[in-house]
Design a protein around this motif. Structure first.
Motif, PDB file in Angstrom:
ATOM      1  N   ALA A 172       0.875  -1.187   0.098  1.00  0.00           N
ATOM      2  CA  ALA A 172       0.009   0.025   0.088  1.00  0.00           C
ATOM      3  C   ALA A 172       0.919   1.472  -0.055  1.00  0.00           C
ATOM      4  N   GLU A 173       2.152   1.244   0.552  1.00  0.00           N
ATOM      5  CA  GLU A 173       2.871   2.363   0.685  1.00  0.00           C
ATOM      6  C   GLU A 173       4.429   1.957   0.702  1.00  0.00           C
ATOM      7  N   THR A 174       5.193   2.877   0.503  1.00  0.00           N
ATOM      8  CA  THR A 174       6.643   2.514   0.747  1.00  0.00           C
ATOM      9  C   THR A 174       7.205   3.831   1.041  1.00  0.00           C
ATOM     10  N   ASP A 175       8.665   3.780   1.518  1.00  0.00           N
ATOM     11  CA  ASP A 175       9.441   4.992   1.835  1.00  0.00           C
ATOM     12  C   ASP A 175       9.774   5.375   0.427  1.00  0.00           C
ATOM     13  N   GLN A 176       9.423   6.915   0.194  1.00  0.00           N
ATOM     14  CA  GLN A 176      10.014   7.441  -0.974  1.00  0.00           C
ATOM     15  C   GLN A 176      11.616   7.366  -1.089  1.00  0.00           C
ATOM     16  N   PHE A 177      12.240   7.639  -0.080  1.00  0.00           N
ATOM     17  CA  PHE A 177      13.650   7.580  -0.260  1.00  0.00           C
ATOM     18  C   PHE A 177      14.597   6.269  -0.295  1.00  0.00           C
ATOM     19  N   ALA A 178      13.497   5.318   0.220  1.00  0.00           N
ATOM     20  CA  ALA A 178      14.329   3.936   0.580  1.00  0.00           C
ATOM     21  C   ALA A 178      13.025   2.722   0.260  1.00  0.00           C
ATOM     22  N   PRO A 179      12.603   2.743  -1.233  1.00  0.00           N
ATOM     23  CA  PRO A 179      11.248   2.147  -1.385  1.00  0.00           C
ATOM     24  C   PRO A 179      11.595   0.487  -1.492  1.00  0.00           C
ATOM     25  N   GLU A 180      10.354  -0.327  -1.146  1.00  0.00           N
ATOM     26  CA  GLU A 180      10.495  -1.910  -1.265  1.00  0.00           C
ATOM     27  C   GLU A 180      10.257  -1.772  -2.938  1.00  0.00           C
ATOM     28  N   LEU A 181      11.275  -2.137  -3.729  1.00  0.00           N
ATOM     29  CA  LEU A 181      11.229  -2.251  -5.196  1.00  0.00           C
ATOM     30  C   LEU A 181      11.140  -3.469  -5.643  1.00  0.00           C
ATOM     31  N   VAL A 182      10.129  -3.736  -6.844  1.00  0.00           N
ATOM     32  CA  VAL A 182      10.111  -5.009  -7.435  1.00  0.00           C
ATOM     33  C   VAL A 182      10.406  -4.548  -8.896  1.00  0.00           C
ATOM     34  N   SER A 183      11.414  -5.314  -9.721  1.00  0.00           N
ATOM     35  CA  SER A 183      11.208  -5.232 -10.899  1.00  0.00           C
ATOM     36  C   SER A 183      10.995  -6.532 -11.920  1.00  0.00           C
ATOM     37  N   ASP A 184       9.769  -6.394 -12.445  1.00  0.00           N
ATOM     38  CA  ASP A 184       8.929  -7.946 -13.045  1.00  0.00           C
ATOM     39  C   ASP A 184       8.611  -8.548 -11.843  1.00  0.00           C
ATOM     40  N   ASN A 185       9.291  -9.836 -11.793  1.00  0.00           N
ATOM     41  CA  ASN A 185       8.880 -10.662 -10.670  1.00  0.00           C
ATOM     42  C   ASN A 185       9.947 -10.825  -9.519  1.00  0.00           C
ATOM     43  N   ALA A 186      10.941  -9.828  -9.549  1.00  0.00           N
ATOM     44  CA  ALA A 186      11.899  -9.860  -8.574  1.00  0.00           C
ATOM     45  C   ALA A 186      12.048  -8.573  -7.720  1.00  0.00           C
ATOM     46  N   HIS A 187      12.394  -8.911  -6.426  1.00  0.00           N
ATOM     47  CA  HIS A 187      12.725  -7.734  -5.409  1.00  0.00           C
ATOM     48  C   HIS A 187      14.192  -7.170  -5.805  1.00  0.00           C
ATOM     49  N   ILE A 188      14.317  -5.824  -5.886  1.00  0.00           N
ATOM     50  CA  ILE A 188      15.582  -5.415  -6.202  1.00  0.00           C
ATOM     51  C   ILE A 188      15.843  -4.150  -5.172  1.00  0.00           C
ATOM     52  N   ASP A 189      17.342  -3.886  -5.143  1.00  0.00           N
ATOM     53  CA  ASP A 189      17.586  -2.534  -4.407  1.00  0.00           C
ATOM     54  C   ASP A 189      17.092  -1.422  -5.046  1.00  0.00           C
ATOM     55  N   PRO A 190      16.878  -0.075  -4.488  1.00  0.00           N
ATOM     56  CA  PRO A 190      16.635   0.921  -5.244  1.00  0.00           C
ATOM     57  C   PRO A 190      17.988   1.407  -5.707  1.00  0.00           C
ATOM     58  N   PRO A 191      17.848   2.079  -6.816  1.00  0.00           N
ATOM     59  CA  PRO A 191      19.366   2.476  -7.394  1.00  0.00           C
ATOM     60  C   PRO A 191      19.888   3.669  -6.841  1.00  0.00           C
ATOM     61  N   GLY A 192      19.441   4.254  -5.849  1.00  0.00           N
ATOM     62  CA  GLY A 192      19.932   5.356  -5.364  1.00  0.00           C
ATOM     63  C   GLY A 192      19.513   5.320  -3.854  1.00  0.00           C
ATOM     64  N   THR A 193      20.098   6.522  -3.103  1.00  0.00           N
ATOM     65  CA  THR A 193      19.766   6.650  -1.877  1.00  0.00           C
ATOM     66  C   THR A 193      19.437   8.249  -1.788  1.00  0.00           C
ATOM     67  N   PHE A 194      18.705   8.537  -0.667  1.00  0.00           N
ATOM     68  CA  PHE A 194      18.527  10.164  -0.062  1.00  0.00           C
ATOM     69  C   PHE A 194      19.970  10.676  -0.357  1.00  0.00           C
ATOM     70  N   ALA A 195      20.972  10.145   0.132  1.00  0.00           N
ATOM     71  CA  ALA A 195      22.096  11.013  -0.033  1.00  0.00           C
ATOM     72  C   ALA A 195      22.603  11.462  -1.117  1.00  0.00           C
ATOM     73  N   ASP A 196      22.482  10.528  -2.349  1.00  0.00           N
ATOM     74  CA  ASP A 196      22.644  11.062  -3.593  1.00  0.00           C
ATOM     75  C   ASP A 196      21.528  11.359  -4.362  1.00  0.00           C
ATOM     76  N   GLY A 197      20.473  11.916  -3.839  1.00  0.00           N
ATOM     77  CA  GLY A 197      19.287  12.747  -4.478  1.00  0.00           C
ATOM     78  C   GLY A 197      18.121  11.677  -5.129  1.00  0.00           C
ATOM     79  N   TYR A 198      18.291  10.404  -4.488  1.00  0.00           N
ATOM     80  CA  TYR A 198      17.222   9.565  -4.962  1.00  0.00           C
ATOM     81  C   TYR A 198      15.767   9.935  -4.271  1.00  0.00           C
ATOM     82  N   HIS A 199      14.634   9.774  -5.150  1.00  0.00           N
ATOM     83  CA  HIS A 199      13.475   9.825  -4.892  1.00  0.00           C
ATOM     84  C   HIS A 199      12.640   9.101  -5.626  1.00  0.00           C
ATOM     85  N   LEU A 200      11.579   8.216  -4.929  1.00  0.00           N
ATOM     86  CA  LEU A 200      10.844   7.141  -5.852  1.00  0.00           C
ATOM     87  C   LEU A 200      10.250   7.716  -7.039  1.00  0.00           C
ATOM     88  N   THR A 201       9.613   9.071  -6.882  1.00  0.00           N
ATOM     89  CA  THR A 201       8.613   9.632  -7.918  1.00  0.00           C
ATOM     90  C   THR A 201       9.600   9.829  -9.195  1.00  0.00           C
TER      91      THR A 201
END
Length: 762
Positions: A172-201
């Motif tokens: 239903a929700e996830t942290d916008q700076f450290a999201p619970e991400l899925v690519s196709d059918n696999a859980h993956i790490d976010p490609p960035g962090t808050f420190a380097d300017g990442y935001h889920l949107t």
């Protein structure tokens, strides 16, 4: 639970068809001139929150789309996220397809399985035989979260329901700076962090552009559906701090003035009739001027975080629309921008800087809110605004998300298609519903819904096309009645009239008061005509029961906590041991060990070289809540993080080199029976263990009573938002063989407490 005719575990809802083969024609050609379709679905955005619906929030991209096309003032949803998504995707009512409530639990009854029935094909599944390629980005939340782990099953994930690619999150929700991400059918790490300017949107828009650009490069002759379901503006409200602070002055006048200003703009825009009246404040909302200066400062910043999140999303949406222009496909792209329900009431009367603490009995007094005011919207916050601002978001409508009054179910909806929609900036006032969207899109494209998908006969579409209204402002509203139900709140619309009932949880349904409104003359539901038109009201109530019977709404169930608690018990069953081996991936929170309100032990088997080792052995959660067991400075450490309040125990001796068993034993020392509502469960002892021997400990009233975290579990690292005082991912530098979690049979959950925590997630 009210009696009804539904039978548990009926039909084929949630089941797969063994041995089925792809059913779509491999060489299908799309209809002549078939458009691309871009659906942009916002979350928890109220009726008035887009600028083109009366808000001062900067939504220039959405406003421009509205100026180039249409706005609907009578678009209705289902009051919650999972349910609206199920209706939008299938063209049927949400109970009919098995998602009568949330995807977070399966009640066993046909209307409440938490998973879209196979008899109810999705829009993607309907478009696929006609040459469409389908891309899903962002929030899914229409498959049980107990099926979100590494082994699925994947038949309810986007790729199992007609989409060719998926990048987003299942919950239903996830942290916008450290999201619970899925690519196709696999859980993956976010490609960035808050420190380097990442935001889920930003990431979701990047991926949307990537999917469409790849499509154009490979098959420019085929149309596409891209479904972009943003996390904005669901809590946690998170955005760049400079955008957030830019709204402080704009909202300093408070929610009472804000409501008046928004309704004045809505009347000037023609969104609401000139005679529309502003309802009294919702129950429990005080006048802005009755709050202290400190409260006003905090409330204003919490609203600024919401506004900043929407503004930020609109800025990135501009990049996607700009790409369509650059790629030369905008002219034949049908763009829809909408929200899934009204603004959220989950922030409570005072809002939260970090909502995770109070749901585990760690209060967040106003002094703490004020002290942390500059953390609001940042990486260690889980912010949500108070009821007063949610009320303003829903101007001029009553109540909120979860409710079947207008504030929960009437939402903004913008449509533009340059090639086909000649109207520019016009408003349509027809009553339309989320289940009408798919029939409308099929109608506009010229596609009939299939009789069979994957060997499963399809139920009829229940929505009605409103395609005629696209070109004809005088087109009628839908001809069939439309029912509403959520957590026992009920409503029914027919021919411009609406009967609605607010249901206090835990009270007899027969005691509910029904109200009657003539929406054609009373947009904001302020004049209750129940006493003047008792016969009409009784007829509409009878109609509601007939619709409820027909669409699998029964049995009525108003229980919050027990439904979540029962689902967790049913899923985990008698299992009380988990073993996690080195090399495994991320574990979503709903399939991780349920250590709430119980005794348990964690033991990591490690090998440490002569030079020592450090790093995380196991971590579940993020900076706002969770637990972590790790080695730092040669010492074994356990951190119990309850709402950013850390209870840390450090070993009384260093961990030597060699092969060792390192762990923590957690023992509930007091009270084996369920706690009284709103009370703690007693003292808990946390004892560190090195090779089975005690190595330090603490006793505290802090514990995971109702929830652990909405973020999942990892071993050997803490992947992005750190639970404790280290820099993520703080990977273990020794050799980690496995981690075992053993749980005792003394779990006693407070259903109401669990329900309150879970509803903050929805």
């Amino acid at each position: 639970m009210a009696a009804g005719s539904a039978k548990p575990f009926g039909g084929t809802i949630g089941k797969t068809v063994a041995g089925s083969k792809p059913w779509w024609p491999q060489a299908a050609k799309p209809p002549q001139g078939a458009p691309n379709i871009l659906v942009v679905l916002f979350d928890d955005v109220g009726f008035s929150d887009f600028g083109c619906y009366g808000s001062p929030i900067r939504t220039q991209t959405i406003d421009k789309l509205a100026a180039e096309g249409l706005r609907y003032s009578g678009f209705h949803t289902t009051a919650m996220c999972s349910t609206t998504r199920a209706a939008l995707l299938t063209g049927r009512n949400h109970h009919s397809v098995g998602v009568g409530c949330l995807a977070n639990f399966d009640s066993g009854y046909p209307g409440y399985r938490g998973k879209i029935a196979r008899e109810a094909g999705t829009l993607a599944e309907m478009l696929r035989p006609h040459g469409y390629r389908n891309y899903m980005v962002g929030k899914w939340h229409v498959t049980p979260l107990t099926e979100s782990g590494a082994t699925g099953p994947f038949d309810g994930w986007p790729l199992g329901r007609g989409f060719d690619r998926f990048y987003g999150f299942l919950d239903a929700e996830t942290d916008q700076f450290a999201p619970e991400l899925v690519s196709d059918n696999a859980h993956i790490d976010p490609p960035g962090t808050f420190a380097d300017g990442y935001h889920l949107t930003s990431d979701l828009i990047d991926r949307s552009i990537r999917f469409i650009a790849d499509h154009i490069a490979d098959r420019p002759d085929l149309p596409w559906l891209t479904w972009v379901a943003l996390g904005a503006c669901h809590a946690p409200h998170q955005a760049p701090i400079d955008i957030i602070k830019s709204y402080d002055a704009k909202f300093a006048h408070g929610w009472d003035v804000e409501r008046e200003q928004r309704m004045a703009r809505q009347k000037a825009m023609g969104i609401v009739p000139q005679e529309t009246r502003l309802p009294a404040r919702n129950d429990g909302v005080k006048a802005w001027e009755e709050h202290s200066d400190d409260e006003k400062r905090v409330f204003t910043r919490l609203q600024a975080a919401f506004a900043g999140m929407l503004d930020h999303a609109d800025q990135h949406l501009a990049r996607l629309i700009g790409f369509l222009d650059t790629a030369g496909v905008r002219d034949n792209t049908l763009i829809l921008v909408l929200s899934d329900n009204g603004a959220s009431q989950e922030g409570g009367p005072l809002g939260f800087v970090n909502a995770m603490g109070p749901y585990n009995f760690r209060p967040e007094p106003m002094a703490e809110k004020l002290r942390r005011i500059d953390d609001i919207g940042g990486p260690d916050s889980h912010s949500n605004f108070p009821h007063g601002w949610a009320m303003a978001s829903n101007t001029p409508l009553r109540r909120y998300k979860q409710n079947t009054h207008g504030g929960g179910i009437r939402d903004p909806f913008v449509m533009t298609w340059p090639r086909k929609i000649a109207a520019k900036g016009e408003v349509r006032h027809q009553f339309v519903h989320a289940c009408d969207l798919t029939p409308t899109l099929l109608d506009l494209i010229g596609i009939a819904p299939p009789a069979e998908i994957g060997g499963v006969a399809q139920m009829p579409l229940e929505g009605e096309s409103f395609a005629r209204s696209v070109s004809d402002a005088s087109a009628p509203s839908k001809s069939s009645p439309q029912y509403f139900e959520m957590f026992g709140h009920r409503g029914i619309w027919q021919d411009g009239w609406k009967a609605v009932s607010f249901h206090p949880s835990g009270t007899p349904f027969e005691n509910d008061k029904w109200e009657l409104f003539h929406l054609a003359q009373d947009f904001s539901e302020t004049e209750d005509l129940a006493a003047k038109e008792p016969e009409r009201l009784e007829a509409m109530i009878r109609l509601w029961w007939r619709e409820a019977e027909q669409h699998n709404v029964l049995p009525l169930d108003d229980r919050f906590g027990p439904r979540f608690a029962e689902n967790a018990a049913r899923f985990h069953g008698a299992r009380n041991k988990f073993t996690f081996h080195a090399g495994m991936g991320h574990v979503p929170t709903d399939v991780a060990p349920d250590v709430r309100s119980r005794s348990y032990s964690i033991e990591a088997h490690v090998e440490i070289g002569e030079g020592g080792a450090e790093g995380v052995l196991i971590a579940h959660g993020d900076a706002t809540s969770g637990y972590s067991l790790y080695i730092k400075d040669g010492l074994l450490v356990h951190d119990l993080n309850i709402g950013s309040g850390h209870k840390i125990v450090t070993s009384n001796r260093k961990v030597p080199s060699g092969v060792h068993r390192l762990g923590v034993h957690v023992e509930r020392l007091v009270r084996k029976e369920p706690p009284a509502k709103g009370s703690r469960t007693g003292v808990t002892a946390y004892t560190l263990l090195i090779d089975g021997e005690a190595a330090g400990g603490i006793q505290t009233q802090s514990a995971f009573n109702n929830f652990i975290s909405w973020s999942g579990l990892d071993i050997g690292r803490d992947r992005s938002s750190p639970v404790s005082h280290y820099e993520a991912p703080f990977e273990f530098t020794g050799q980690l063989l496995r981690v075992a979690v053993d749980m005792h049979d003394d779990q006693k959950l407070d259903g109401e407490g669990v329900g309150a925590a879970e509803m903050a997630r929805q």
